[in-house]
Write a protein that holds these residues in place. Structure first.
Motif, PDB file in Angstrom:
ATOM      1  N   SER A 222       0.831  -1.204   0.000  1.00 11.45           N
ATOM      2  CA  SER A 222       0.000   0.000   0.000  1.00 11.45           C
ATOM      3  C   SER A 222       0.865   1.253   0.000  1.00 11.45           C
ATOM      4  CB  SER A 222      -0.920   0.018   1.232  1.00 11.45           C
ATOM      5  OG  SER A 222      -1.765  -1.093   1.250  1.00 11.45           O
ATOM      6  N   ALA A 258      -6.727   0.373   2.502  1.00 15.11           N
ATOM      7  CA  ALA A 258      -5.819   1.053   1.581  1.00 15.11           C
ATOM      8  C   ALA A 258      -6.580   1.910   0.576  1.00 15.11           C
ATOM      9  CB  ALA A 258      -4.964   0.028   0.847  1.00 15.11           C
ATOM     10  N   LEU A 297      -1.897  -3.774  -5.930  1.00 14.83           N
ATOM     11  CA  LEU A 297      -1.588  -4.348  -4.618  1.00 14.83           C
ATOM     12  C   LEU A 297      -1.253  -5.836  -4.752  1.00 14.83           C
ATOM     13  CD1 LEU A 297      -4.323  -2.724  -2.327  1.00 14.83           C
ATOM     14  CD2 LEU A 297      -1.852  -2.359  -2.188  1.00 14.83           C
TER      15      LEU A 297
END
Length: 322
Positions: A222, A258, A297
């Motif tokens: 993140s 995130a 991610l």
């Protein structure tokens, strides 16, 4: 060291080529084997105890076969030539991983939504989620895609990597058998409540540590992605157990934090609404680009585990001259 080379090569091959539709895949063979064994072992009118025992027998057979077959093939290849063993082991590692496949399938949803074709997006998302998709709104489609990328960051990428790093393709294929059985049999409905219980419980055990490693890797990712790492950690601490599975919310909660969105909530399975808590805080509404962010991610988290795992194997094998 040969296994480390194979894992290195397999990870790169997966990122480059994914799972071409034309290429036979061992996971499809596993699925066919599970279906065949289910027909043989699950009988109408069985007691709950008999169903559980039948399901447990299926699990034992599939895990053993999934470990023994690649072990035998690798043994034969190495007897032919060490290079043949490395090539085969690399190819096996490549087939165990599903990082690019997950991105490819989820980006089909993203592409359809960008084109304004909600019906096409529903069809695309139905290929990667287990819930009923006909009732999903555009927002529901986006959430479903983001959630499956987040959850499968562990199941499809990082957990297989962990087992490869631990025991090469033999452990990797054994894990994939467990994960495939859970996806086919691990439902809490009348049909599979007892027959699929052993598969579901073993999947929980197999994913317990990898899912938590995946969560920590995703928190680090993140920061590297320019997303809210502090929010990712905060929501993970608060919501990591907001799921019936002890593992699924680990990475979903990080992803929700995130991105600054709320994921999960009620979903429809087989025509029935299943009540689920929300994960994360709805600081904003989900948007199509969240699918892209979730895939970033995924890639960076997988890369972190891959690099850390290879460095650890190198260190333990005396690669630094220690």
């Amino acid at each position: 060291m040969d296994t480390a080379i194979a894992i290195f090569a397999g990870f790169i091959l997966d990122l480059l080529f994914g799972d071409p539709y034309w290429m036979p895949h061992p996971i499809r063979a596993m699925g066919a084997g599970i279906g065949l064994l289910e027909k043989k072992l699950r009988r109408p009118g069985q007691s709950s105890q008999a169903q559980f025992c039948s399901g447990l027998l299926l699990v034992c057979i599939m895990v053993l076969l999934s470990a023994l077959v690649p072990a035998a093939l690798l043994f034969l290849a190495c007897r032919i030539h060490p290079a043949a063993g490395i090539v085969l082991e690399s190819f096996m590692c490549y087939q165990i991983l599903a990082t690019k496949c997950l991105k490819t399938e989820s980006m089909k949803v993203c592409k359809a939504l960008r084109e304004g074709d909600v019906e096409k997006a529903r069809t695309a998302v139905s290929m990667i989620v287990g819930r009923d998709t006909a009732v999903l709104s555009e927002e529901g489609i986006i959430k479903a895609a983001v959630e499956t990328v987040a959850e499968n960051t562990s199941d499809g990428s990082i957990a297989p990597l962990c087992f490869l790093l631990l025991g090469g393709p033999v452990a990797g294929f054994a894990y994939k058998a467990v994960n495939t059985m859970d996806s086919m049999l691990g439902y809490k409905n009348e049909k599979y409540m007892y027959f699929g219980r052993a598969a579901a419980r073993l999947d929980d055990v197999a994913n317990f540590i990898p899912s938590r490693l995946a969560a920590w890797a995703m928190i680090a990712a993140s920061r590297l992605c320019g997303l809210d790492a502090a929010g990712a950690y905060r929501i993970w601490k608060r919501d990591r157990f907001c799921h019936a599975s002890p593992n699924s919310a680990q990475t979903e909660s990080v992803c929700a934090g995130a991105l600054g969105v709320a994921l999960a909530g009620d979903a429809v399975y087989f025509g029935k609404t299943v009540k689920k808590p929300f994960i994360g805080d709805a600081r904003r509404r989900v948007e199509v680009e969240d699918i892209v962010r979730a895939n970033r991610l995924l890639y960076i988290s997988a890369g972190i585990i891959w690099l850390a795992g290879l460095l650890l194997r190198w260190t333990l094998s005396g690669g630094w001259g220690l």
